[in-house]
Design an enzyme around this catalytic site. Structure first.
Site, PDB file in Angstrom:
ATOM      1  N   SER A   1      48.434  46.511  15.480  1.00  0.00           N
ATOM      2  CA  SER A   1      49.047  45.271  15.036  1.00  0.00           C
ATOM      3  C   SER A   1      48.704  44.991  13.575  1.00  0.00           C
ATOM      4  O   SER A   1      47.532  45.024  13.181  1.00  0.00           O
ATOM      5  CB  SER A   1      48.561  44.113  15.912  1.00  0.00           C
ATOM      6  OG  SER A   1      49.097  42.887  15.480  1.00  0.00           O
ATOM      7  N   GLY A   2      49.750  44.728  12.770  1.00  0.00           N
ATOM      8  CA  GLY A   2      49.555  44.196  11.429  1.00  0.00           C
ATOM      9  C   GLY A   2      49.006  45.140  10.390  1.00  0.00           C
ATOM     10  O   GLY A   2      48.498  44.682   9.364  1.00  0.00           O
TER      11      GLY A   2
ATOM     12  N   SER B   1      49.803  46.952  18.967  1.00  0.00           N
ATOM     13  CA  SER B   1      50.948  46.139  18.558  1.00  0.00           C
ATOM     14  C   SER B   1      51.111  44.917  19.449  1.00  0.00           C
ATOM     15  O   SER B   1      50.896  44.967  20.668  1.00  0.00           O
ATOM     16  CB  SER B   1      52.227  46.980  18.621  1.00  0.00           C
ATOM     17  OG  SER B   1      53.368  46.171  18.511  1.00  0.00           O
TER      18      SER B   1
ATOM     19  N   GLU C   1      53.721  43.818  20.411  1.00  0.00           N
ATOM     20  CA  GLU C   1      54.848  44.068  21.302  1.00  0.00           C
ATOM     21  C   GLU C   1      54.506  45.085  22.390  1.00  0.00           C
ATOM     22  O   GLU C   1      55.406  45.650  23.033  1.00  0.00           O
ATOM     23  CB  GLU C   1      56.061  44.569  20.501  1.00  0.00           C
ATOM     24  CG  GLU C   1      56.538  43.617  19.424  1.00  0.00           C
ATOM     25  CD  GLU C   1      57.210  42.353  19.962  1.00  0.00           C
ATOM     26  OE1 GLU C   1      57.050  42.041  21.162  1.00  0.00           O
ATOM     27  OE2 GLU C   1      57.883  41.671  19.170  1.00  0.00           O
TER      28      GLU C   1
ATOM     29  N   HIS D   1      60.628  50.457  17.669  1.00  0.00           N
ATOM     30  CA  HIS D   1      61.151  49.107  17.406  1.00  0.00           C
ATOM     31  C   HIS D   1      61.252  48.914  15.902  1.00  0.00           C
ATOM     32  O   HIS D   1      60.294  49.159  15.175  1.00  0.00           O
ATOM     33  CB  HIS D   1      60.231  48.062  18.018  1.00  0.00           C
ATOM     34  CG  HIS D   1      60.525  46.661  17.599  1.00  0.00           C
ATOM     35  ND1 HIS D   1      61.813  46.149  17.538  1.00  0.00           N
ATOM     36  CD2 HIS D   1      59.709  45.646  17.202  1.00  0.00           C
ATOM     37  CE1 HIS D   1      61.762  44.892  17.148  1.00  0.00           C
ATOM     38  NE2 HIS D   1      60.500  44.558  16.919  1.00  0.00           N
TER      39      HIS D   1
ATOM     40  N   HIS E   1      63.109  46.601  12.417  1.00  0.00           N
ATOM     41  CA  HIS E   1      63.758  45.403  11.893  1.00  0.00           C
ATOM     42  C   HIS E   1      64.831  45.826  10.886  1.00  0.00           C
ATOM     43  O   HIS E   1      65.002  45.197   9.847  1.00  0.00           O
ATOM     44  CB  HIS E   1      62.735  44.482  11.227  1.00  0.00           C
ATOM     45  CG  HIS E   1      61.696  43.952  12.162  1.00  0.00           C
ATOM     46  ND1 HIS E   1      60.482  43.480  11.729  1.00  0.00           N
ATOM     47  CD2 HIS E   1      61.690  43.817  13.519  1.00  0.00           C
ATOM     48  CE1 HIS E   1      59.764  43.079  12.769  1.00  0.00           C
ATOM     49  NE2 HIS E   1      60.479  43.269  13.860  1.00  0.00           N
TER      50      HIS E   1
ATOM     51  N   HIS F   1      66.119  39.198  16.016  1.00  0.00           N
ATOM     52  CA  HIS F   1      64.846  39.922  15.932  1.00  0.00           C
ATOM     53  C   HIS F   1      64.996  41.331  15.373  1.00  0.00           C
ATOM     54  O   HIS F   1      64.466  41.637  14.314  1.00  0.00           O
ATOM     55  CB  HIS F   1      64.208  39.964  17.330  1.00  0.00           C
ATOM     56  CG  HIS F   1      62.826  40.530  17.374  1.00  0.00           C
ATOM     57  ND1 HIS F   1      61.940  40.229  18.382  1.00  0.00           N
ATOM     58  CD2 HIS F   1      62.167  41.399  16.566  1.00  0.00           C
ATOM     59  CE1 HIS F   1      60.794  40.864  18.179  1.00  0.00           C
ATOM     60  NE2 HIS F   1      60.919  41.579  17.083  1.00  0.00           N
TER      61      HIS F   1
END
Length: 218
Positions: free
Chosen positions: A45-46, A74, A76, A95, A97, A157
């Site tokens: 994550s991040g 993550s 998600e 996934h 964006h 999203h």
């Protein structure tokens, strides 16, 4: 170190997400499932993909419990776990964006068969209803929408693509972004003429051997 090759692939394809314009910064996520070991390698994550190392990749079990890694998986993780549980054919999830796919998702549209390359997903790209990122509701919405398709838009999203390996899932994400751009541009000019259902069945059958050296597919 568990799942070394899978960790290396997560790092390499994270950079490909950035270089292909499918996401920015630390956006999106990737995972690989080893069904033999019942372990999942997932991006943390991040963490910016330019900074991510193989040691940063997190290993979890099928229930989402951390097995190896110092960082958080993550946010998600939930929908990755849900996809692996829902379909035996999936061993990788990507996934993104990506701009055009996300634009279509913000309109709450599906992507129809505007171009034969939509067959990377199926005869369309369905739309999952909006829910807060990282939530159980989002995972439920994705499972409800994706069915047997290989890609699904997430309302307001982004996009999720699945495959039998990470290269396959990434290629699907990349090709669907191209189709999303074509659809966006065609809709800007008028109402695009769609590829018929029977032709899409033919294309889907040809895609079963797509890329094989003994086939003449261009």
């Amino acid at each position: 170190m568990l799942m070394l090759r899978e960790r290396e692939a997560i790092v390499a394809y994270g950079l490909k997400l950035i270089r292909s314009g499918l996401t920015t910064g630390s956006g999106g996520n990737l995972s690989i499932l080893s069904r033999k070991d019942n372990l999942i390698a997932i991006s943390p994550s991040g963490i910016d993909y330019h900074e991510m190392t193989i040691a940063d990749v997190v290993i979890v079990d099928r229930a989402g419990r951390k097995v190896e890694g110092a960082l958080k998986p993550s946010s998600e993780l939930g929908f990755h776990l849900a996809l692996y549980s829902a379909r035996e054919d999936i061993t990788s999830v990507v996934h993104t964006h990506s701009v055009y796919a996300t634009t279509i998702a913000c309109l709450h549209w599906e992507i129809p068969a505007v171009h034969y390359l939509v067959a990377f997903s199926g005869d369309k790209v369905p739309l999952a209803a909006y829910a807060t990122f990282g939530s159980e509701a989002l995972a439920d919405n994705i499972i409800a929408a994706i069915g047997d398709y290989n890609a699904v838009l997430l309302a307001n999203h982004g996009l999720v693509a699945v495959g039998h390996d990470l290269d396959n899932a990434f290629n699907t994400a990349e090709e669907i972004e191209l189709v999303a751009r074509i659809y966006y541009q065609a809709k800007s000019l008028g109402d695009p003429v769609l590829v018929g259902a029977e032709e899409m069945k033919i294309v889907a059958e040809k895609f079963r051997s797509y890329g094989q050296q003994d086939q003449d597919i261009s």
